[in-house]
Design an enzyme around this catalytic site. Structure first.
Site, PDB file in Angstrom:
ATOM      1  N   GLY A  12       0.791  -1.234   0.000  1.00 11.05           N
ATOM      2  CA  GLY A  12       0.000   0.000   0.000  1.00 11.05           C
ATOM      3  C   GLY A  12       0.818   1.277   0.000  1.00 11.05           C
ATOM      4  CG  LEU A  83      -1.356  -8.642  -6.816  1.00 12.81           C
ATOM      5  CD1 LEU A  83      -0.669  -9.602  -5.853  1.00 12.81           C
ATOM      6  CD2 LEU A  83      -0.447  -8.334  -8.001  1.00 12.81           C
ATOM      7  CE  LYS A  84      -7.505 -12.898  -6.294  1.00 11.36           C
ATOM      8  NZ  LYS A  84      -8.016 -12.956  -4.965  1.00 11.36           N
ATOM      9  CG  HIS A 102       2.639  -2.388 -15.230  1.00  7.86           C
ATOM     10  ND1 HIS A 102       2.170  -3.586 -14.723  1.00  7.86           N
ATOM     11  CD2 HIS A 102       3.730  -2.701 -15.981  1.00  7.86           C
ATOM     12  CE1 HIS A 102       2.941  -4.574 -15.176  1.00  7.86           C
ATOM     13  NE2 HIS A 102       3.884  -4.062 -15.939  1.00  7.86           N
ATOM     14  CG  ASP A 143      -0.609  -4.942 -16.821  1.00  9.73           C
ATOM     15  OD1 ASP A 143      -1.097  -4.226 -15.925  1.00  9.73           O
ATOM     16  OD2 ASP A 143       0.100  -5.937 -16.581  1.00  9.73           O
TER      17      ASP A 143
HETATM   18  C1  GRF Z   1       3.598  -1.101  -7.505  1.00  7.32           C
HETATM   19  O1  GRF Z   1       4.884  -1.331  -7.997  1.00  7.32           O
HETATM   20  C2  GRF Z   1       2.611  -0.932  -8.636  1.00  7.32           C
HETATM   21  O2  GRF Z   1       3.166  -0.360  -9.779  1.00  7.32           O
HETATM   22  C3  GRF Z   1       2.219  -2.354  -8.927  1.00  7.32           C
HETATM   23  O3  GRF Z   1       2.182  -2.975  -7.657  1.00  7.32           O
HETATM   24  C4  GRF Z   1       3.043  -2.309  -6.753  1.00  7.32           C
HETATM   25  C5  GRF Z   1       2.225  -1.913  -5.573  1.00  7.32           C
HETATM   26  O4  GRF Z   1       3.004  -1.431  -4.529  1.00  7.32           O
HETATM   27  N1  GRF Z   1       0.996  -2.423  -9.675  1.00  7.32           N
HETATM   28  P1  GRF Z   1       2.319  -0.785  -3.252  1.00  7.32           P
HETATM   29  O5  GRF Z   1       1.358  -1.830  -2.668  1.00  7.32           O
HETATM   30  O6  GRF Z   1       1.626   0.472  -3.657  1.00  7.32           O
HETATM   31  O7  GRF Z   1       3.467  -0.535  -2.316  1.00  7.32           O
END
Ligand code: GRF
Length: 203
Positions: A12, A83-84, A102, A143
């Site tokens: 987060g 992630l989903k 991303h 993506d």
């Molecule tokens: C980040 O690198 C973002 O680009 C990717 O997942 C990671 C999330 O990191 N989609 P966080 O949970 O915000 O620290």
């Protein structure tokens, strides 16, 4: 003022960066809803800040998501490490109002299976000269939505995947709040500005 929902699955740190930019008055919006696919450091942070937070991980969550998003009058959904795959029901209803960050230069190193350190390891293995950050609209495929902005970062000689990952994450924390700020200021104008050219780290 825009109502923002942030979707997370992990540490987060981007959620925190967005929160900070709101607190400092940079973003004219408010995080009113956090949805997490699991209990994690990000959901703990959201709870601590008294943001309405739901951990939802059961299948067929589209309807439940729509109910929550509608109930909170959400204007913008920011995926930050979620992630989903977003259910198509949600995409249809919130098209052009869901964005994702991303840690690579899409369309390269994106799609199913490209997440976390795997991305940076693949970039280094492929001998790329540069990587970076991409922010894009979310559609039905991982993506693949329209790219809104990219920041290019030059890869250093013999750089490790870990080092690259941490440099990129720092850039994410600057870029994501900036893009969200533009959206919140003027949603229609924002769409006309795309793709935003943010240059490379040498500029
Ligand atoms: C980040 O690198 C973002 O680009 C990717 O997942 C990671 C999330 O990191 N989609 P966080 O949970 O915000 O620290």
């Amino acid at each position: 003022m825009k109502n923002i929902s942030v979707f997370i699955s992990g540490s987060g740190s981007n959620l925190k960066a967005i929160y900070k930019s709101i607190e400092s008055g940079e973003i004219n919006g408010k995080i009113v809803l956090v949805i997490s696919s699991k209990k994690c450091a990000g959901s703990q942070f959201a709870n601590k800040k008294k943001i309405t937070t739901y951990v939802i991980n059961q299948p067929n969550i589209g309807k439940k998501m729509i109910d929550l998003l509608d109930k909170h009058n959400i204007d913008l959904i920011c995926l930050a490490g979620y992630l989903k795959l977003i259910p198509s029901l949600v995409i249809k209803k919130y098209r052009n109002r869901i964005i994702n960050i991303h840690p690579a230069l899409l369309p390269k190193f994106g799609g199913k299976g490209y997440y976390g350190m795997r991305i940076h390891e693949s970039v280094i293995k492929a001998n790329e000269k540069e990587s970076g950050v991409s922010i894009h609209f979310v559609n039905e495929e991982y993506d693949k939505g329209l790219i809104i902005a990219q920041k290019v970062i030059k890869i250093m000689k013999n750089e490790s995947a870990e080092n690259l990952a941490s440099r990129i994450l720092k850039e994410e924390h600057k870029l994501y709040p900036k893009i969200i700020k533009y959206f919140c200021e003027d949603e229609k104008g924002f769409k006309k500005m795309i793709p935003l050219n943010l240059g490379s780290d040498e500029n």
